[in-house]
Structures are given as structure tokens and as C-alpha cells.
Design an enzyme around this catalytic site. Structure first.
Site, PDB file in Angstrom:
ATOM      1  N   HIS A  99       0.313  -7.907  -5.918  1.00 19.19           N
ATOM      2  CA  HIS A  99       1.740  -7.727  -5.660  1.00 19.19           C
ATOM      3  C   HIS A  99       2.131  -6.259  -5.525  1.00 19.19           C
ATOM      4  O   HIS A  99       3.255  -5.863  -5.827  1.00 19.19           O
ATOM      5  CB  HIS A  99       2.596  -8.392  -6.747  1.00 19.19           C
ATOM      6  CG  HIS A  99       2.483  -9.893  -6.757  1.00 19.19           C
ATOM      7  ND1 HIS A  99       2.806 -10.657  -5.669  1.00 19.19           N
ATOM      8  CD2 HIS A  99       2.039 -10.747  -7.709  1.00 19.19           C
ATOM      9  CE1 HIS A  99       2.596 -11.941  -5.952  1.00 19.19           C
ATOM     10  NE2 HIS A  99       2.118 -12.015  -7.184  1.00 19.19           N
TER      11      HIS A  99
ATOM     12  N   GLU B 165       6.608  -4.982   0.224  1.00 18.17           N
ATOM     13  CA  GLU B 165       7.261  -5.417  -1.010  1.00 18.17           C
ATOM     14  C   GLU B 165       8.761  -5.226  -0.808  1.00 18.17           C
ATOM     15  O   GLU B 165       9.185  -4.242  -0.183  1.00 18.17           O
ATOM     16  CB  GLU B 165       6.770  -4.616  -2.211  1.00 18.17           C
ATOM     17  CG  GLU B 165       5.278  -4.750  -2.508  1.00 18.17           C
ATOM     18  CD  GLU B 165       4.859  -6.158  -2.848  1.00 18.17           C
ATOM     19  OE1 GLU B 165       5.721  -6.938  -3.325  1.00 18.17           O
ATOM     20  OE2 GLU B 165       3.678  -6.501  -2.644  1.00 18.17           O
TER      21      GLU B 165
END
Length: 700
Positions: free
Chosen positions: A653, A512
Site C-alpha cells: 500500500h 495512492e
């Protein structure tokens, strides 16, 4: 050569050849007609007519090709990909045969085949599951046992009967003849004293926590050999139908260590005792001499010498006292003591005394005590029983914090206890099945003392050196046994390209970031990875850490992955995390979804990390194109949906959530690749390079 081309490309080439043949036939007919007519004035008409007819033929064939591609070739490719996924990737949903409506009975037949395959697989899975359930129980038992070898190991039922023992246990228990050697379905109390084991077992049962273990000391029934033991309960699934769970005892002989330790303790106690009294007498004598002005041969002592002697004597007394206290403080550190809740200790005392119809009120603070719970309970119960024999009643037991430790106090109504009586009680055996276990021995093990107090509320005080507040228990230390015995028989492969897919080790990872443009300064804020060895994901081998990007995290990025600047403020930087990740991935093939994106973030920091990420790389985007065709969507959401993988919304995510989804997808793609004959890394590499327009291959 043609057989290696995709179906859609072969269909396209067929229609292209058909168009070329028609145009060529038209041109040849017009050419011979023109020459047969022999009139040059009609040449332009022949050319215009031929061109018009040629474009019409090409357009018509192109239109027919498009309809054929859209309604035949592409549905066949999609149908084949769906059938492979259900045949090799264990996808349970039905095939959508609506796009193949013009293929006659092919789509329903394919649906029937896959449905029949699913039913057969389910029936087989049920049969395997029944056998697997039995084997899984045995595997769990073995894993629990293997976690603590090479010490002696006993596995016991809730009724304290042996169901497993190893060679070290036979040696420790001291029985070598067949008549007295440990035997299955025999009581463990035939070999070990009963009381400490029962106490530890009941305490573990009371906690109702399968991850808790307790340490205890027990002795063999024949030779009196002292063993340090650890008891851990089995999971309820490991003892089905037994009600209460069984337990594992791991044993270690500490007889020699205890004897040597006790000898050193006696020597040190004698040393301090023989120094303490002369030092105190010397200090008192010097004080008297200094105050009365007594003389030694030669006259009065100078005042400065008296002061110096008094100072040195005081320093000697202080040093002896300090060393004695430090010795007492370290005495208990060696002894195998466990942690017990104060409430559990008082409840054990109450239960022990209730057996003789003696009621005790208990008041305990929320404390965790470090002590031998069995021996302390036996000592407290013995003191209360001795006090009760003197006509005392209304007993109360208090456990409260006392500095870094705790104070246990026994109160009552009636006369106080004399110090001489208490000393006599402490010198007597505690009636626990071992004559050498006295109150004095228990106090010595815990490096503490016991004294009586008088007054209107008489009591006996027993301090413990170590205690802490009872807060939320920290996560238990993982006790899973990780193994793959097939690795023992694997021969190393010289080149990765020639390696079979199942022989390679993979590290699936995801990152990320603060944004999508590493060239503009975006950085990694989280990286996670898992290892796949021998075709299975190793549950305990996980890499997951936040990374301090050294720059602000835009609000838009936080909305995607939920990571704020406060969360990464104390996180390590990419140089440290990069070195740790490089070590985690050493010798493995890296796997990622859209790997060029993640690899660019890592490779731009190779100089600061001091490592080069030259691992072979596989991209699940390209693998998806190989299995399902290039025209499909290959996002992670689309891929996992096709493979029947669910990503929890809260995990989407996040680096670890997407990593686990990618790993599961990769494991389901491997059988589909092998079913197409792509069994080696090199073969897969050659195939994915045909889809280079989707993503760049990183293995060049």
C-alpha cells in the site's frame, strides 16, 4: 469456433446439448405413443408425465454438470494455469492437486512433470550461474570503465599494474613506440609519477567507502605532461582473491590549460603588484600634502581639492585591494581540487613523517577540506622537516575552522621561524618527484599564503579558503551504466496493435489517494512508476513522488498508505506531477493493477495538466484472468502469491511498493501469455475483452 471457447464453456454446452437431446427424445416418444394409443382423454396425462420427466431429466443433467464442472472442468483449468505458471513464470512452489482428486493420476502426473521441470531448471540455472558469475565480473568492469569515456582510462590492480587501457590513455601517456608503450601487467609508475597515485590510493582505501572518488594531479614520467586524474576503487567482487581492491584512473590533459592559466595568473599578479605600490605611495603623498600645507606651482591647494584627492586615492587603494582579493578567491576555483577529511590529511602527514622517525601530535576538528591533499601533505611535511633541522621539536599539527575555511597551524618547542627562512623553504622543491612543485606553487594553486608567528608558542599558519563541517555524506551520484544494445537492431512498428509484446515499452504505475471516489473529490497523494524496456525492468528509471492533493487527507486513508498532510505540504500539485508523469510515460503502454481506478484520477485532471493520457493500457487483473481463469481471485495479493512474488509488509500500500510488485507480476505473466499464442498486443487485447465483466477495457 468451438476450439476457441474455454473448457468449462465447452463442457457446459455439451451437457446443455445432452439435456436438450434427452428432452427432445422424451417429447418425441410421448408424441408417437399418444398418436399410437389414439385416446384423446389421456392427453393431459401424457403432458403432465412428459413435463415431470423433462424437468427431472434437466435437473439430473444439471446436477451431473455441476459435479463435473466442480470436480473435473474447473480442476483441469486450475491445473493448466498452475502448470503454465510453473513452466513459464518461474514459480517454485508445488502444485496443489487436492482439488483434482477425482481426475485419477492426472494431478500426480502433472505434479511430477512440474517437479521434474523445476529440477531441470535448477540444474540448468546452476550451470548458467557459474558462467554468469564470470561474465558479471567482466560486465561490471566494463560498466565502470564506460562510465567515464571518452577520456583516457587505466584499470590497475592493487599492485598498480595495468589490466586495461584505451587509446586515449596511450596518447596521453606520450608513448608511441612498442618498447615504451603502455602494456598489460606493467606498472603504472613506469608512465606516471608514483607519489600522487600512491597517496590517493591509500586515502581511498582508508575511507573504506566504494562510492568515494578522489581528484588528483599527476605528471607523465617522460614528457612532464600534467594530467588531471580521477581515481575510483573497484568493488571487492571485481577483484576476487586480490585482497585490496584495484582502481580506475581516468585521465585528462590539462598541461595547456595550466600553462595558459599560469600565464594569466602571472599577468594579473604583475598588474596588481605594479598598481598596489604607486597607489599606496600616492595616498601617502596626498595625506602629507594635505597635512603640511605644501604648495604646488600656483599656490596652496584648496582644502576641498585635498579632501577630494584623499578620497579618490583611498577609493583607488580600496578598489585595487578588493580586486586583488577577488582574484585570489577565484584563482583556486579553476584548479582541480578534491575534498579530504581533516583527520585523513593529518594522518597522512603523521605517516609520512613517521617514515623518517619524526613524531607529530595532531589535533583536528571534524572538517572536510577542499584542497589537493597530496600537495598540502607534502608542503606540511616539508615545513616540519625544515623546522626540525633548526633544533626544534615537540611538533603539533592543528586543523580548525576559520570562518568559511580552515586554518592549518604547525607548532613546536623552540625558536620561532624567521620570515626570510620561511620564504627560502617555500622556494625549494618539495621532493615529490617533480622539481617545479614548490611551496610557493602549492600556495598559489590554493590561492592562499603562509606566515610565521612568534611568541611563547611559535607556529606557522596556513589557511585554506574552503572547508565545511564533516556531516553525514550525501548519497553518492549514481554511476551505473544503463544500456540495452538490442534496441539498436529493433525495427519500429507502425501500430501498437500489431507489435509483439517484447517489442513494446511499458510503464507500470500505481497511485495512492485520499479515498476511493474521484467523483466525490478524492485526489492523488502519491504516484510511482517504473519502465520496462526489452522485457526487463530498468532499475535506474523510476518515477516516485508525493502529490499535494489540495484537500485534507482523511485519517482512514493515512492508516492505509501512511501519508500524512505534513508529508505533502511542500509537494507539487497534480498539474505539475501529471506533466512530469506524462513525459515519463510518453510512447509507452501503461500497465496497472485495476487500471480504471488509477486512470480515472489522472484523466479527470487532463485539462489542468495540459496533456491527454491516451496511451494504450494493460490491466494485470484482466491478464491474470486470461492466464488463471476468471473464477480465481485476482487481487494483487492473490496474484503475487500465485506467482511466488513477495511484497514486504512495509512496502504494501505504498505507490512504489505496489508498482514494483505489479511490474514483477507483469513480467511473469508475459511468458504465460506468449505460451498461449498471445504474442502481439492486439491478440492480448482481444483476449482480455472476453473478461469484460471483471473490469472495463480502457483501449476502446
Amino acid at each position: 469456433m468451438i476450439a476457441r471457447l474455454s473448457l468449462r464453456l465447452r463442457v457446459f454446452l455439451f451437457f446443455a446439448a445432452l439435456a436438450a437431446g434427452n428432452v427432445a427424445a422424451l417429447g418425441a416418444g410421448l408424441y408417437f405413443g399418444y398418436h399410437r394409443l389414439g385416446d384423446p382423454s389421456v392427453l393431459n396425462g401424457f403432458i403432465i408425465g412428459g413435463a415431470t420427466a423433462g424437468f427431472a431429466i434437466i435437473g439430473l443433467i444439471t446436477w451431473v454438470w455441476y459435479l463435473f464442472d466442480e470436480n473435473v472442468a474447473r480442476p483441469i483449468e486450475r491445473l493448466a494455469g498452475g502448470m503454465r505458471a510453473r513452466a513459464h513464470a518461474d514459480v517454485g512452489s508445488e502444485i496443489d492437486h487436492a482439488p483434482a482428486r477425482y481426475l485419477g493420476d492426472l494431478a500426480p502426473a502433472a505434479a511430477a512433470v512440474t517437479e521434474n521441470l523445476s529440477q531441470t531448471r535448477n540444474a540448468l540455472a546452476e550451470a548458467v550461474a557459474r558462467e554468469t558469475t564470470r561474465l558479471a565480473g567482466e560486465k561490471d568492469w566494463l560498466e565502470t570503465l564506460l562510465a567515464d569515456v571518452p577520456v583516457g582510462v587505466l584499470l590497475c590492480t592493487p599492485r598498480h599494474k595495468l589490466v586495461f587501457y584505451n587509446g586515449q590513455a596511450v596518447d596521453l601517456l606520450g608513448h608511441f613506440d612498442a618498447a615504451h608503450a603502455p602494456g598489460l601487467d606493467r606498472r603504472v609508475f613506469d608512465y606516471l609519477h608514483e607519489a600522487p597515485i600512491r597517496h590517493a590510493y591509500s586515502r581511498l582505501i582508508a575511507t573504506a567507502d566504494p562510492d568515494v572518488a578522489t581528484d588528483l594531479l599527476c605528471a607523465t614520467t617522460d614528457s612532464g605532461r600534467v594530467l588531471a586524474a580521477r581515481m575510483r576503487l573497484l568493488c571487492p567482487s571485481q577483484t576476487p582473491g586480490a585482497g585490496a581492491p584495484g582502481y580506475v584512473l581516468t585521465l585528462r590533459d590539462v598541461t595547456g590549460d595550466l600553462a595558459a592559466h599560469a600565464a594569466r595568473e602571472r599577468l594579473m599578479d604583475e598588474f596588481f603588484e605594479r598598481l598596489r605600490h604607486p597607489a599606496a605611495n600616492l595616498q601617502s603623498l596626498i595625506g602629507v600634502v594635505a597635512e603640511t600645507g605644501d604648495t604646488l606651482p600656483g599656490g596652496l591647494l584648496p582644502e576641498g581639492m585635498c579632501t577630494a584627492m584623499r578620497t579618490e586615492a583611498a577609493a583607488l587603494g580600496t578598489a585595487i585591494k578588493d580586486m586583488s582579493e577577488r582574484h585570489d578567491a577565484t584563482r583556486a576555483d579553476w584548479w582541480p581540487l578534491s575534498l579530504i577529511r581533516a583527520a585523513d590529511l593529518s594522518a597522512a602527514v603523521q605517516a609520512r613523517l613517521a617514515a623518517v622517525e619524526l613524531r607529530v601530535e595532531a589535533e583536528t576538528e571534524d572538517l572536510i577540506l577542499r584542497c589537493d591533499g597530496f600537495e598540502i601533505v607534502a608542503l606540511i611535511a616539508a615545513l616540519i622537516l625544515r623546522a626540525e633541522e633548526g633544533g626544534r621539536d615537540g611538533f603539533t599539527l592543528r586543523v580548525e575552522a576559520d570562518g568559511a575555511g580552515a586554518l592549518i597551524s604547525i607548532g613546536w618547542r623552540g625558536a620561532p621561524v624567521a620570515l626570510a627562512d620561511l620564504e627560502r623553504w617555500l622556494a625549494a622543491p618539495l621532493e615529490v618527484g617533480m622539481a617545479d612543485v614548490t611551496g610557493h606553487r602549492v600556495l598559489s594553486v590554493h590561492a592562499t599564503e603562509c606566515w610565521p608567528e612568534g611568541g611563547p608558542a611559535p607556529r606557522i599558519c596556513l589557511p585554506l579558503r574552503e572547508a565545511r563541517r564533516d556531516t553525514a555524506r550525501p548519497p553518492a551520484v549514481p554511476r551505473a551504466v544503463v544500456y540495452d544494445f538490442e534496441l539498436l537492431s529493433k525495427a519500429p512498428t507502425a501500430e501498437v496493435v500489431a507489435s509483439r509484446l517484447e517489442d513494446l515499452t511499458y510503464v507500470v504505475f500505481d497511485t495512492e489517494t485520499t479515498g476511493l471516489l474521484p467523483s466525490d473529490g478524492d485526489e492523488i497523494v502519491q504516484i510511482a512508476a517504473v519502465r520496462i524496456v526489452n522485457g526487463r525492468r530498468v532499475e535506474t528509471e523510476v518515477f516516485d513522488t508525493l502529490v499535494n492533493p489540495g484537500r485534507p487527507i482523511p485519517p482512514g486513508a493515512t492508516e492505509v498508505h501512511g501519508i500524512t498532510e505534513a508529508m505533502v505540504a511542500d509537494a507539487p500539485d497534480i498539474a505539475e506531477v501529471g506533466r512530469r508523469f506524462h513525459k515519463f510515460a510518453e510512447g509507452a503502454v501503461l500497465v496497472a493493477h485495476n487500471a480504471p481506478f488509477d486512470m480515472e484520477f489522472l484523466r479527470r485532471h487532463e485539462a489542468g495538466i495540459g496533456k491527454v493520457f491516451d496511451n494504450p493500457v494493460l490491466d494485470t487483473v484482466l491478464l491474470s484472468a486470461v492466464v488463471f481463469g476468471q473464477s480465481e481471485s485476482h487481487s494483487l495479493d492473490a496474484l503475487t502469491h500465485r506467482l511466488g512474488i513477495t511484497i514486504p509488509e512495509e512496502a504494501r500500500h505504498t505507490a512504489i511498493g505496489d508498482t514494483l510488485a505489479t511490474a514483477d507480476a507483469f513480467l511473469k505473466l508475459l511468458p504465460a501469455l506468449k505460451a498461449r499464442g498471445l504474442t502481439t498486443f492486439g491478440a492480448v487485447l482481444e483476449e482480455v475483452r472476453k473478461h469484460g465483466r471483471l473490469l472495463k477495457d480502457l483501449n476502446a
